[in-house]
Design a protein around this motif. Structure first.
Motif, PDB file in Angstrom:
ATOM      1  N   PHE A  46       8.109  -1.794   3.692  1.00 47.57           N
ATOM      2  CA  PHE A  46       7.742  -0.619   4.471  1.00 47.57           C
ATOM      3  C   PHE A  46       6.299  -0.790   4.928  1.00 47.57           C
ATOM      4  O   PHE A  46       5.956  -0.254   6.150  1.00 47.57           O
ATOM      5  CB  PHE A  46       7.832   0.796   3.405  1.00 47.57           C
ATOM      6  N   SER A  47       5.518  -1.272   4.520  1.00 45.24           N
ATOM      7  CA  SER A  47       4.070  -1.396   4.734  1.00 45.24           C
ATOM      8  C   SER A  47       4.032  -2.312   5.836  1.00 45.24           C
ATOM      9  O   SER A  47       3.383  -2.038   6.824  1.00 45.24           O
ATOM     10  CB  SER A  47       3.084  -1.934   3.578  1.00 45.24           C
ATOM     11  N   PHE A  69      13.917   2.742   6.639  1.00 45.30           N
ATOM     12  CA  PHE A  69      12.329   2.262   6.565  1.00 45.30           C
ATOM     13  C   PHE A  69      11.911   2.404   7.950  1.00 45.30           C
ATOM     14  O   PHE A  69      10.687   2.520   8.368  1.00 45.30           O
ATOM     15  CB  PHE A  69      12.268   0.910   6.062  1.00 45.30           C
ATOM     16  N   TYR A  70      12.839   1.990   9.000  1.00 48.15           N
ATOM     17  CA  TYR A  70      12.594   1.636  10.296  1.00 48.15           C
ATOM     18  C   TYR A  70      12.305   3.090  11.107  1.00 48.15           C
ATOM     19  O   TYR A  70      11.887   2.961  12.248  1.00 48.15           O
ATOM     20  CB  TYR A  70      13.681   0.816  11.143  1.00 48.15           C
ATOM     21  N   ALA A 113       9.907  -3.256  -1.850  1.00 44.99           N
ATOM     22  CA  ALA A 113      10.098  -2.080  -1.181  1.00 44.99           C
ATOM     23  C   ALA A 113       8.880  -1.788  -0.322  1.00 44.99           C
ATOM     24  O   ALA A 113       8.992  -1.369   0.780  1.00 44.99           O
ATOM     25  CB  ALA A 113      11.062  -0.843  -1.723  1.00 44.99           C
ATOM     26  N   ILE A 130      10.672   6.070  -1.410  1.00 41.97           N
ATOM     27  CA  ILE A 130      11.011   4.592  -1.622  1.00 41.97           C
ATOM     28  C   ILE A 130      11.261   4.626  -3.149  1.00 41.97           C
ATOM     29  O   ILE A 130      12.331   3.876  -3.777  1.00 41.97           O
ATOM     30  CB  ILE A 130       9.864   4.008  -1.338  1.00 41.97           C
ATOM     31  N   TYR A 177       7.238   9.837   2.359  1.00 42.27           N
ATOM     32  CA  TYR A 177       7.746   8.165   2.334  1.00 42.27           C
ATOM     33  C   TYR A 177       7.687   7.647   1.020  1.00 42.27           C
ATOM     34  O   TYR A 177       8.728   6.733   0.612  1.00 42.27           O
ATOM     35  CB  TYR A 177       7.364   7.697   3.489  1.00 42.27           C
ATOM     36  N   ASN A 178       6.504   7.611   0.452  1.00 37.86           N
ATOM     37  CA  ASN A 178       6.007   6.897  -0.582  1.00 37.86           C
ATOM     38  C   ASN A 178       7.190   7.348  -1.884  1.00 37.86           C
ATOM     39  O   ASN A 178       7.631   6.644  -2.529  1.00 37.86           O
ATOM     40  CB  ASN A 178       4.761   7.341  -1.170  1.00 37.86           C
ATOM     41  N   THR A 211      17.765   0.349   3.142  1.00 34.83           N
ATOM     42  CA  THR A 211      16.592   0.265   3.578  1.00 34.83           C
ATOM     43  C   THR A 211      16.434   0.418   4.810  1.00 34.83           C
ATOM     44  O   THR A 211      15.321   0.454   5.667  1.00 34.83           O
ATOM     45  CB  THR A 211      15.984  -0.978   3.323  1.00 34.83           C
ATOM     46  N   GLN A 239      -0.041   1.635  -1.726  1.00 38.09           N
ATOM     47  CA  GLN A 239       0.342   1.838  -0.405  1.00 38.09           C
ATOM     48  C   GLN A 239       0.115   3.287   0.078  1.00 38.09           C
ATOM     49  O   GLN A 239      -0.182   3.546   1.353  1.00 38.09           O
ATOM     50  CB  GLN A 239       2.013   1.519  -0.288  1.00 38.09           C
TER      51      GLN A 239
END
Length: 460
Positions: free
Chosen positions: A166-167, A39-40, A162, A150, A146-147, A36, A233
């Motif tokens: 992310f949100s 994600f950043y 997850a 994931i 991005y969605n 993950t 999301q």
């Protein structure tokens, strides 16, 4: 936007009948699947995008004065909201055609970074409007990839957590962006703020290239609609999603349901959300000009938005457990009523309070409206929209919903600039409160359908 690779991974959807790799079973090759750290990559971009709309509004007021600046804010915000409608279509279809996630995300960040840098060199209404509209076009590109990433890289039983992580990263980025802006405008030239914001977007592009690994298989966009965490999301990141271009017949099919009680749930829900978005467009477009008119400094304005965003982060953390103990209808109505009270209170305040004292109601009522009330209403209403889509025809229904939301936001922004200048901010804020009351009344009518979503889905 294409990647340099010559072969594409197979496209898999729930309709294809081709089984995806088991998400719950990990193999040695799945170590990267649950990673993950990528994600950043969205964090620097979130820092940059958080303060941008406020920067645009302050800049226009600074360049053109209170009266002309307020009208221009309404017009440019209308153009921005308008461009997001075709942008959602363009990037959605591009995601279906380009089965690579990394290039779309990376190019999106690069284009946004270049676009923000252009703000440093333009002060014309047309130039600012063009740059902000292009931001709406470029920024929307990364939401869907991005969605999907994931869902494609995380075990299915971890999707909900997850998406929540992310949100939270994106939201915290917005908070840091507002904090950065508050400090920057207090000590450094306002116009130069776009330089670090632009650089942060390029940092996100570099992180995306270095950290994102293409999945071994890809989903179709319809998978987002079929899973509640991804759907919620996606709407939070960009409240527009088109699986195909909505037709006149799609609108007729949805709103013909108003003729009968049993089928009126969906059109009434959509109309209530339209009223909500008109109210938001009206209020949010004129809030910054109202604070500027009362002499609040740029730092004061950013402080109001920073507190609101901070409270929103906390509110979203506890919204789901709160809603779990109540019905969706009552929760939605409660959020709308609370938000309308805050809007009306701001209308009364802008009429009775002047000068720096206007900071007090602004930092009290707006954070409640944009933080607590919004988090509660959004969480409940997105669940209702998800339930209303049904197992068939969800693409056309979602297209109608997205088109209505986009047009409602445009209409609210367009109304706001002119009513604020010619009728006053108190009329503008009261008008926004009225639309929220209308939304609450329409939502309350759904109470008799509390048990109907499953029936509607079964018949659709």
């Amino acid at each position: 936007m294409t990647d340099s690779a010559t072969t594409l991974p197979p496209k898999i959807s729930e309709k294809s009948g081709v089984p995806a790799p088991a998400a719950d079973k990990k193999t040695p090759s799945d170590k990267s699947k649950s990673r993950t750290s990528w994600f950043y990559s969205v964090l620097p971009y979130s820092v940059a995008s958080g303060p941008l709309s406020t920067f645009i509004q302050i800049a226009l007021l600074q360049y053109y004065g209170q009266t002309a600046g307020t009208v221009y804010i309404g017009l440019i915000t209308t153009a921005y909201n308008g461009i997001t409608i075709p942008a959602a279509m363009i990037w959605g279809f591009a995601t279906d055609k380009v089965h690579r996630r990394k290039p779309i995300i990376a190019y999106s960040f690069v284009l946004v970074g270049v676009d923000l840098a252009a703000l440093f060199f333009t002060r014309s209404v047309f130039g600012v409007g063009l740059v902000y509209s292009l931001f709406g076009l470029f920024a929307s590109a990364s939401a869907t990839p991005y969605n999907l990433l994931i869902m494609e890289t995380q075990p299915k039983n971890s999707w909900a957590s997850a998406f929540a992580i992310f949100s939270m990263i994106g939201t915290l980025g917005n908070v840091f962006g507002l904090l950065l802006s508050l400090v920057w405008v207090a000590f450094l030239p306002f116009q130069w703020l776009v330089i670090p914001l632009s650089a942060l977007c390029l940092v996100s592009a570099a992180l995306a290239v270095l950290q994102i690994e293409e999945p071994s298989f890809v989903f179709e966009r319809e998978m987002i609609v079929l899973q509640k965490p991804s759907f919620s999301q996606r709407l939070l990141a960009l409240p527009l999603m088109f699986l195909h271009v909505p037709r006149v017949q799609d609108f007729q099919r949805v709103f013909n349901g108003l003729r009968h009680d049993l089928t009126s749930q969906v059109p009434i829900l959509y109309l209530s959300i339209v009223a909500f978005n008109i109210a938001g467009g009206i209020f949010n477009t004129s809030l910054t000009p109202s604070m500027s008119r009362n002499g609040l400094s740029q730092s004061d304005i950013y402080a109001v938005y920073l507190v609101a965003m901070f409270i929103q982060v906390i509110a979203f953390r506890y919204a789901a457990p709160y809603i779990a103990r109540r019905t969706l209808i009552k929760t939605s109505v409660g959020g709308l009523v609370l938000r309308s009270i805050c809007y009306a209170s701001m209308g009364i305040s802008v009429y009775l309070v002047s000068g720096i004292w206007y900071f007090v109601p602004s930092i009290i009522f707006y954070p409640i409206a944009a933080g607590i009330a919004y988090a509660v209403y959004y969480t409940a209403s997105s669940t209702m929209v998800f339930n209303s889509l049904g197992s068939k025809g969800h693409g056309s229904s979602l297209g109608v919903y997205s088109a209505l939301v986009g047009v409602a936001s445009m209409l609210g922004s367009l109304i706001s600039g002119f009513t604020s200048v010619y009728l006053g901010y108190y009329v503008t804020f009261m008008l926004a409160a009225f639309f929220l009351v209308l939304a609450a009344v329409l939502t309350a009518r759904l109470a008799r359908f509390e048990q109907l979503p499953k029936i509607v889905q079964a018949k659709s």
